[in-house]
Design a protein around this motif. Structure first.
Motif, PDB file in Angstrom:
ATOM      1  N   SER A 185       0.966  -1.311   0.055  1.00 39.84           N
ATOM      2  CA  SER A 185      -0.271   0.174  -0.007  1.00 39.84           C
ATOM      3  C   SER A 185       0.850   1.176   0.117  1.00 39.84           C
ATOM      4  O   SER A 185       0.604   2.263  -0.513  1.00 39.84           O
ATOM      5  N   GLN A 208      -3.013  -4.580  -5.139  1.00 34.66           N
ATOM      6  CA  GLN A 208      -3.491  -4.116  -3.608  1.00 34.66           C
ATOM      7  C   GLN A 208      -4.916  -4.471  -3.846  1.00 34.66           C
ATOM      8  O   GLN A 208      -5.512  -4.959  -2.780  1.00 34.66           O
ATOM      9  N   ASN A 209      -5.553  -4.148  -5.051  1.00 28.17           N
ATOM     10  CA  ASN A 209      -7.153  -4.333  -5.025  1.00 28.17           C
ATOM     11  C   ASN A 209      -7.170  -5.911  -4.685  1.00 28.17           C
ATOM     12  O   ASN A 209      -8.282  -6.314  -4.085  1.00 28.17           O
ATOM     13  N   GLU A 269      -6.717  -6.554  -1.095  1.00 30.88           N
ATOM     14  CA  GLU A 269      -7.774  -6.009  -0.130  1.00 30.88           C
ATOM     15  C   GLU A 269      -9.187  -7.165  -0.310  1.00 30.88           C
ATOM     16  O   GLU A 269      -9.725  -7.604   0.633  1.00 30.88           O
ATOM     17  N   GLU A 325      -1.144  -7.389   6.903  1.00 32.14           N
ATOM     18  CA  GLU A 325      -2.240  -6.711   6.168  1.00 32.14           C
ATOM     19  C   GLU A 325      -3.529  -6.556   7.229  1.00 32.14           C
ATOM     20  O   GLU A 325      -4.058  -5.492   7.296  1.00 32.14           O
TER      21      GLU A 325
END
Length: 437
Positions: free
Chosen positions: A143, A224-225, A228, A265
């Motif tokens: 991130s 990153q998406n 997540e 995370e």
């Protein structure tokens, strides 16, 4: 550049069209160009300028320039002068952090008061590269490498896909005027050193640096998406929320691949930095804990308990008079004629056995009381063990004290000595309502 900018707005920021917009304008090249680009596209704009009083007359001249720019373009302008040095000293933060906090707090106030829809800033592609390098050098996770977000709540950065070179060329071609910040030429700050010394050399060795950096950014954002989305599944599988605390199931998290990465995370947003120590908590004995500036992570049997660090006031003693007092928890004390409603949040005591002022404090090692319904004295540490309270739950407990004697382990058990009997003249009902802080 105007045509390219207009096309980008229509494709990626169509929600800005027809909206009331604020533009953060320092008077420098980037914000001046953004102002002209948006003025040509959307007339509902206003400028906002912060005078941080850091460069004496130069700061005042920047403000005058921005006001003049707004007047020439016939658009509204808001200005504010801050004593940034004083604010930084009072809050024990750096001048840069103070300026940032003052700036964005004021922006939020303007958006709310004058009903603007969005705030636009002039961050561009070179700024994004510098941020990437800063975070990379400090050590960060994925991130931290994705750079400056192009959209963050009401803040929009429509120039992030444009280089400083493109912006400069556009301004020169249009004969725009702008202010040069003399502090940008100093290498005291890391960002300036990267901008003036490091990035130019990188561009010399690789002409496609910015283009390749954009590709890298897109790949990082896609990764990153993906993470997540996966972490949402992991969170639902391994984490339970209890009021403002979180319980992480140690055994479940151990069974998943890439355990250390998952812990990072889950926890990196809570201020922890020593990730080897965080990972070691999975195998530590009960009672081991780590602290960040804002949170505590505690190993308790088969769970990791994540909680906010209590306010410093919780270590104090609070006096409670017959008229009441301001305390970290809300206690209601009032006379009653009978014992009706019952529950862990309510006790009934013999009024004549209480001596005001009462004291409210946290429990201490060696504290003991006679639990209601029993005859023998018990140490609180043993009582907590019998109640199977976690270490974190113990730290939240308050005691109501009268003349050095525990009246109530608030929310759990009152002391036998204060109970209502046939000889009681007046009954007091004490209710624990809620936490204040």
């Amino acid at each position: 550049m105007q045509a390219k900018f207009n096309n980008q707005i229509k494709q990626n920021f169509s929600f800005l069209l027809g909206k009331k917009l604020l533009i953060a304008c320092s008077g420098g090249l980037d914000s001046v160009v953004l102002t002209h680009l948006m003025k040509n596209l959307n007339p509902q704009i206003a400028l906002v300028h912060c005078n941080f009083s850091l460069r004496d007359a130069e700061s005042d001249d920047d403000e005058k320039f921005v006001v003049g720019l707004a007047n020439n373009l016939s658009i509204p302008v808001f200005t504010e002068t801050f004593d940034t040095i004083k604010f930084a000293a009072e809050h024990k933060i750096s001048t840069q952090m103070a300026a940032r906090e003052l700036r964005y707090n004021w922006f939020d106030e303007l958006i709310s008061e004058y009903e603007y829809d969005y705030l636009l800033t002039a961050h561009h592609l070179d700024d994004n590269l510098e941020t990437f390098l800063i975070n990379f050098g400090r050590g960060t996770g994925l991130s931290g490498l994705t750079g400056i977000p192009i959209v963050h709540n009401k803040i929009i950065r429509p120039l992030l896909n444009f280089s400083r070179e493109e912006i400069l060329q556009f301004a020169v071609d249009r004969n725009y005027e702008w202010r040069e910040d003399s502090s940008n030429k100093k290498t005291d700050y890391l960002r300036n050193k990267l901008r003036l010394q490091v990035v130019p050399q990188l561009k010399e060795t690789n002409e496609a640096l910015l283009k390749n950096f954009q590709k890298t950014q897109r790949n990082l954002l896609a990764s990153q998406n993906l993470i997540e989305d996966y972490m949402l599944i992991v969170f639902n599988l391994t984490v339970t929320q209890v009021e403002e605390s979180y319980k992480i199931d140690v055994e479940k998290i151990k069974q998943l691949p890439h355990t250390e990465a998952l812990l990072y995370e889950l926890l990196h947003g809570f201020g922890f930095t020593e990730w080897d120590d965080v990972s070691n908590l999975l195998y530590a004995q009960t009672g081991k804990k780590l602290l960040s500036t804002t949170h505590q992570l505690l190993k308790n049997r088969n769970t990791l308990l994540l909680t906010k660090i209590a306010n410093e006031k919780t270590s104090e003693e609070f006096l409670i008079t017959e008229l009441g007092s301001e305390t970290p928890i809300k206690l209601e004390i009032k006379p009653t004629k009978d014992i009706s409603e019952i529950g862990k949040h309510i006790i009934y005591v013999a009024s004549e056995k209480l001596k005001f002022p009462l004291i409210l404090r946290k429990w201490r090692k060696g504290d003991s009381f006679i639990p209601f319904g029993m005859t023998g004295r018990k140490k609180l540490s043993k009582f907590f063990k019998d109640e199977r309270l976690s270490l974190n739950e113990k730290e939240k407990i308050w005691l109501l004290i009268s003349e050095q004697k525990i009246v109530w382990v608030v929310g759990y058990r009152m002391d036998e000595s204060f109970k209502v009997t046939d000889k009681t003249n007046q009954i007091l009902k004490i209710t624990f309502t809620n936490e204040r802080v």
